[in-house]
Structure formats: structure tokens, C-alpha cells
Design a protein around this motif. Structure first.
Motif, PDB file in Angstrom:
ATOM      1  N   LEU A 128       0.833  -1.204   0.000  1.00  0.00           N
ATOM      2  CA  LEU A 128       0.000   0.000   0.000  1.00  0.00           C
ATOM      3  C   LEU A 128       0.863   1.248   0.000  1.00  0.00           C
ATOM      4  O   LEU A 128       0.563   2.229  -0.693  1.00  0.00           O
ATOM      5  CB  LEU A 128      -0.938  -0.011   1.213  1.00  0.00           C
ATOM      6  N   TYR A 129       1.949   1.219   0.771  1.00  0.00           N
ATOM      7  CA  TYR A 129       2.867   2.365   0.810  1.00  0.00           C
ATOM      8  C   TYR A 129       3.396   2.656  -0.594  1.00  0.00           C
ATOM      9  O   TYR A 129       3.378   3.802  -1.056  1.00  0.00           O
ATOM     10  CB  TYR A 129       4.023   2.041   1.757  1.00  0.00           C
ATOM     11  N   LEU A 130       3.874   1.616  -1.296  1.00  0.00           N
ATOM     12  CA  LEU A 130       4.486   1.828  -2.603  1.00  0.00           C
ATOM     13  C   LEU A 130       3.454   2.257  -3.644  1.00  0.00           C
ATOM     14  O   LEU A 130       3.747   3.096  -4.507  1.00  0.00           O
ATOM     15  CB  LEU A 130       5.191   0.550  -3.052  1.00  0.00           C
ATOM     16  N   ARG A 131       2.237   1.705  -3.577  1.00  0.00           N
ATOM     17  CA  ARG A 131       1.207   2.111  -4.542  1.00  0.00           C
ATOM     18  C   ARG A 131       0.856   3.588  -4.386  1.00  0.00           C
ATOM     19  O   ARG A 131       0.703   4.311  -5.382  1.00  0.00           O
ATOM     20  CB  ARG A 131      -0.051   1.246  -4.380  1.00  0.00           C
ATOM     21  N   THR A 132       0.697   4.033  -3.154  1.00  0.00           N
ATOM     22  CA  THR A 132       0.329   5.446  -2.953  1.00  0.00           C
ATOM     23  C   THR A 132       1.534   6.368  -3.115  1.00  0.00           C
ATOM     24  O   THR A 132       1.356   7.544  -3.471  1.00  0.00           O
ATOM     25  CB  THR A 132      -0.310   5.645  -1.570  1.00  0.00           C
ATOM     26  N   GLU A 133       2.739   5.868  -2.898  1.00  0.00           N
ATOM     27  CA  GLU A 133       3.929   6.711  -3.098  1.00  0.00           C
ATOM     28  C   GLU A 133       4.005   7.198  -4.536  1.00  0.00           C
ATOM     29  O   GLU A 133       4.429   8.332  -4.793  1.00  0.00           O
ATOM     30  CB  GLU A 133       5.198   5.911  -2.740  1.00  0.00           C
ATOM     31  N   ARG A 134       3.538   6.378  -5.471  1.00  0.00           N
ATOM     32  CA  ARG A 134       3.583   6.761  -6.893  1.00  0.00           C
ATOM     33  C   ARG A 134       2.634   7.906  -7.217  1.00  0.00           C
ATOM     34  O   ARG A 134       2.760   8.551  -8.259  1.00  0.00           O
ATOM     35  CB  ARG A 134       3.249   5.544  -7.767  1.00  0.00           C
ATOM     36  N   LEU A 135       1.669   8.155  -6.338  1.00  0.00           N
ATOM     37  CA  LEU A 135       0.743   9.269  -6.559  1.00  0.00           C
ATOM     38  C   LEU A 135       1.370  10.612  -6.212  1.00  0.00           C
ATOM     39  O   LEU A 135       0.858  11.657  -6.614  1.00  0.00           O
ATOM     40  CB  LEU A 135      -0.521   9.077  -5.710  1.00  0.00           C
ATOM     41  N   ALA A 147      16.740   7.003   3.544  1.00  0.00           N
ATOM     42  CA  ALA A 147      16.800   7.094   2.086  1.00  0.00           C
ATOM     43  C   ALA A 147      17.228   5.758   1.488  1.00  0.00           C
ATOM     44  O   ALA A 147      16.676   5.302   0.476  1.00  0.00           O
ATOM     45  CB  ALA A 147      17.761   8.200   1.663  1.00  0.00           C
ATOM     46  N   GLY A 148      18.205   5.104   2.119  1.00  0.00           N
ATOM     47  CA  GLY A 148      18.641   3.796   1.644  1.00  0.00           C
ATOM     48  C   GLY A 148      17.555   2.742   1.765  1.00  0.00           C
ATOM     49  O   GLY A 148      17.386   1.902   0.867  1.00  0.00           O
ATOM     50  N   ARG A 149      16.798   2.779   2.852  1.00  0.00           N
ATOM     51  CA  ARG A 149      15.700   1.822   3.025  1.00  0.00           C
ATOM     52  C   ARG A 149      14.629   2.030   1.967  1.00  0.00           C
ATOM     53  O   ARG A 149      14.064   1.064   1.442  1.00  0.00           O
ATOM     54  CB  ARG A 149      15.100   1.960   4.429  1.00  0.00           C
ATOM     55  N   LEU A 150      14.336   3.289   1.639  1.00  0.00           N
ATOM     56  CA  LEU A 150      13.345   3.571   0.597  1.00  0.00           C
ATOM     57  C   LEU A 150      13.814   3.042  -0.758  1.00  0.00           C
ATOM     58  O   LEU A 150      13.026   2.453  -1.514  1.00  0.00           O
ATOM     59  CB  LEU A 150      13.089   5.076   0.520  1.00  0.00           C
ATOM     60  N   ARG A 151      15.093   3.238  -1.065  1.00  0.00           N
ATOM     61  CA  ARG A 151      15.618   2.710  -2.332  1.00  0.00           C
ATOM     62  C   ARG A 151      15.531   1.186  -2.361  1.00  0.00           C
ATOM     63  O   ARG A 151      15.171   0.587  -3.375  1.00  0.00           O
ATOM     64  CB  ARG A 151      17.068   3.167  -2.530  1.00  0.00           C
ATOM     65  N   ASP A 152      15.854   0.561  -1.235  1.00  0.00           N
ATOM     66  CA  ASP A 152      15.772  -0.905  -1.158  1.00  0.00           C
ATOM     67  C   ASP A 152      14.339  -1.401  -1.362  1.00  0.00           C
ATOM     68  O   ASP A 152      14.131  -2.507  -1.864  1.00  0.00           O
ATOM     69  CB  ASP A 152      16.299  -1.393   0.194  1.00  0.00           C
ATOM     70  N   TRP A 153      13.375  -0.588  -0.958  1.00  0.00           N
ATOM     71  CA  TRP A 153      11.958  -0.939  -1.143  1.00  0.00           C
ATOM     72  C   TRP A 153      11.540  -0.830  -2.600  1.00  0.00           C
ATOM     73  O   TRP A 153      10.534  -1.390  -2.998  1.00  0.00           O
ATOM     74  CB  TRP A 153      11.096   0.015  -0.314  1.00  0.00           C
ATOM     75  N   GLY A 154      12.269  -0.056  -3.373  1.00  0.00           N
ATOM     76  CA  GLY A 154      11.904   0.128  -4.770  1.00  0.00           C
ATOM     77  C   GLY A 154      11.444   1.524  -5.117  1.00  0.00           C
ATOM     78  O   GLY A 154      11.001   1.769  -6.245  1.00  0.00           O
ATOM     79  N   VAL A 155      11.535   2.472  -4.179  1.00  0.00           N
ATOM     80  CA  VAL A 155      11.224   3.868  -4.503  1.00  0.00           C
ATOM     81  C   VAL A 155      12.361   4.409  -5.363  1.00  0.00           C
ATOM     82  O   VAL A 155      13.529   4.314  -4.976  1.00  0.00           O
ATOM     83  CB  VAL A 155      11.063   4.723  -3.228  1.00  0.00           C
ATOM     84  N   PRO A 156      12.083   4.956  -6.545  1.00  0.00           N
ATOM     85  CA  PRO A 156      13.154   5.450  -7.422  1.00  0.00           C
ATOM     86  C   PRO A 156      14.008   6.505  -6.737  1.00  0.00           C
ATOM     87  O   PRO A 156      13.490   7.413  -6.069  1.00  0.00           O
ATOM     88  CB  PRO A 156      12.394   6.049  -8.608  1.00  0.00           C
TER      89      PRO A 156
END
Length: 373
Positions: A128-135, A147-156
Motif C-alpha cells: 500500500l505504501y508503494l502504490r500510494t507513493e507513486r501518486l 533514504a537507503g531503506r526507501l531505495r531498497d523498497w523500490g522507490v526510485p
């Protein structure tokens, strides 16, 4: 520029107080919406002249709150929506899109390796976090570790902006007169060795480690500033260990509140050593505040320290989080007596004015990018 900040709640907590401090330094007209729990920080924001609205959400699945939030955003004519904490990020990004606001930022305050805001990370939470992050337009990380954890999650990586948390260091400067007055108020002898901790009383903060360590040091005192669901368990633990008269659980400590006791700056002046035994942190604001007070610090996890070269955080020492190790580390400090140092360079690095300037750069780049797209 008009900005709306949306946050899950406004009780006393790190993200909530960071928002209040940040708004004092942002050169932007800002309003705040809290989804629920308009607590002490809401009162403080209103005292600062900020308009605060309580959306009155009934729970995580109160979907009726979504159109109400979208209407509020639309009526406000905001140029930018900035969300804080998980539930507010999910609902706020969707509502901003429904309201036609394209410039939407989210600050990630509390993302750990295995937890978010003290709760276990589940596959559905992450999805859910990643789907809404794209908005949204961008995500702000409060530390390089996050920032590193977000990149590891797949946030560009291009969508992630590092804006560290900040403090007003002058508020925490050590004051000998404040030390005497605070100890007198709390009934602590002038020559007592005082260990301190600050934060929500939740399992992840592991304040039980501090209680056990201080209980094993006859004559030492413990000051804990904060409240939460672990308060009863910590009180019972101190009683079982025969240390209830040496452990003070002070509850929420915010200076200026009617009937409140000493605030965190005064308590830091009264302490001799600061300990953060948290299992994990996304930043470690309380550690930076303690360093600003010139206190020696023992910590188990603190990205604010770990993300900088070691020589910038003199006075901060890492330990495993084990109570026996903490007792052993505190014992020589107790024998040596009070010791204060000048705040290390890390304190200046995390000045709230720098943080607000960095955030304004993100705001301006975000809006500029939308105008040219």
C-alpha cells in the motif's frame, strides 16, 4: 506559496514536534490537518498561529474521511500538500490527487528495517505504501539511512530527497542554574548520578534496559520523559527490582503547557548521561538534543550519528542494547562524576534552519518541475 501539512495525529512525538518546529522556520503560509488525536502539539501549533483542523477519523479504514479531506484541500487552494506518517501519507496522497493538487510530498519519519512507526512491517503495508507513493511528487527521507531503506523498497532514487531532521540547539544548551532548579523540583540530590531517556514508552524504545541498568547501580537515578503503553510495565519492573524510588516516569514533558513540569531542555540539564536503547531508529532526534546539551550519550541505534563521520559526534558511544553492558558502561561514569563537553559538529549539521532551507529547495524544485512539464 500555500502549503497544507497532513499528519496522522498531533500528540507529543518526534515527528509531530518536528513538524511544529519546522513550521516556525518555513517561509511559507502553512495550515495543518490532523487525521485524528489533536493533542498537545495541536495546541502548540495553534499558539504559534497555525490553523489546525481535526479531520476526526474513526480508524485506519474510515474511508469516509477521504472525500472530506479532498474537499478541504480543494477549498484551501493549496499549491502543495505535504504529508507526515504512514496513514496520513496514504490518505493524503489520494485526497490531494482527487482535489487536483499535483505537488504532493511525503516525509518518511519512521521507516525501520522491520517496523514502521513502531509496528511490524507486513507485505500488505509495504504494498500500500508503494502504490500510494507513486501518486506523489517526491518522498523526503529524514536520514541517509531512511533514504537507503526507501531505495531498497523500490522507490526510485530520483524521487527521494534527503532533508534531515533538525533542532534548535540553543534551546538545549546546558545551564547550571536550570540543572539546580530542575533537581530541586524533582527532589533529586545535587550530587546524585542521573541517567536519562526521552521518547514514547513503547516496546521498541527498550526503556526496560535503562530501568534494569540503573536498578543495578545503587544510588543512581533514572529520568524518563515520555508516555505510552509501556508505562505500567516499566513502573512494575522498577518495583520488582527495588528501584521504584530511583526511577521517575515523568510523562509527556513539553515546556509552556499549563500545569506541566520541566520540559526536555531542563531535564537534559539535570541529567549526567543520556541513553537511547532503541532497537532501531529512523533518525534519533533525542540523541542529537542530548549532544546539544553537552551530555555523554550511549546509544544502540542512531542514524543521525551513524550517517556522519565519527569525529563529528564526539561524546556518542554505541552499545549493543544489553542491560548488563549498559550497567558496565555507566559504572565508571558514575564514579567520575558530572562531565559536560561542547556540543560536537553534528549538532550544527542538524540545525533546524538548514533543514528548512533544504525543504524549501525541494518545494521549489517540485513546483518548478510541474510548471515545465
Amino acid at each position: 506559496m500555500r502549503a497544507l501539512h497532513i499528519i496522522t495525529g498531533l500528540g507529543i512525538g518526534g515527528a509531530e514536534q518536528q513538524l511544529r518546529l519546522l513550521l516556525r522556520h518555513l517561509p511559507v503560509s502553512c495550515d495543518v490537518v490532523t487525521l485524528t488525536n489533536p493533542g498537545a502539539v495541536a495546541d502548540g501549533l495553534r499558539a504559534d498561529g497555525v490553523h489546525v483542523t481535526d479531520l476526526g477519523m474513526k480508524g485506519n479504514r474510515d474511508l469516509a474521511a477521504l472525500p472530506r479531506l479532498a474537499r478541504l484541500i480543494r477549498r484551501g487552494g493549496y499549491d502543495l500538500v505535504h504529508t507526515h506518517l504512514y496513514r496520513a501519507c496514504v490518505y493524503g496522497r489520494i485526497a490531494a490527487r482527487l482535489a487536483g493538487v499535483r505537488a504532493t510530498l511525503a516525509t518518511e519519519h519512521s521507516l525501520g528495517r522491520a517496523e514502521i512507526e513502531g509496528r511490524p512491517l507486513t507485505p500488505s503495508t509495504r504494498a500500500l505504501y508503494l502504490r500510494t507513493e507513486r501518486l506523489g511528487s517526491a518522498t523526503v527521507a529524514v536520514s541517509a539511512t531512511v533514504a537507503g531503506r526507501l531505495r531498497d523498497w523500490g522507490v526510485p532514487a530520483a524521487r527521494i530527497h534527503l532533508v534531515p531532521n533538525g533542532i534548535d540547539a540553543e534551546l538545549f544548551r546546558y545551564d547550571a542554574g536550570r540543572r539546580r532548579a530542575t533537581r530541586e523540583l524533582l527532589g533529586i540530590p545535587a550530587d546524585a548520578f542521573v541517567v536519562g531517556g526521552v521518547g514514547r514508552l513503547v516496546p521498541g524504545k527498550r526503556f526496560d534496559v535503562l530501568v534494569r541498568a540503573v536498578a543495578a547501580l545503587p544510588g543512581a537515578r533514572l529520568l524518563l520523559a515520555g508516555d505510552g503503553p509501556e508505562r505500567g510495565a516499566l513502573t512494575a519492573l522498577a518495583q520488582r527490582l527495588g528501584a521504584s524510588d530511583r526511577v521517575l516516569l515523568l510523562g509527556e514533558c513539553e515546556e509552556g503547557r499549563p500545569g506541566a513540569g520541566p520540559g526536555v531542555p531542563a531535564l537534559l540539564s539535570a541529567m549526567d548521561t543520556f541513553v537511547s536503547a532503541s532497537r532501531e531508529e529512523s533518525f534519533g532526534l533525542a540523541v542529537v538534543e542530548a549532544l546539544a546539551a553537552g551530555l555523554p550519550v550511549l546509544y544502540a541505534a542512531c542514524p543521525a550519528v551513524e550517517d556522519l563521520p565519527a569525529d563529528r559526534s564526539a561524546g556518542a558511544t554505541r552499545f549493543s542494547g544489553d542491560a548488563g553492558e549498559l550497567t558496565a558502561a555507566l559504572r565508571p561514569r558514575m564514579r567520575a562524576g558530572p562531565h559536560r563537553t561542547a556540543p560536537p559538529p553534528a549538532v550544527g549539521h542538524y540545525d533546524i534552519r538548514r533543514s528548512s532551507e533544504h525543504l524549501m529547495d525541494v518545494y521549489e524544485r517540485t513546483l518548478s518541475g510541474l510548471r515545465t512539464s
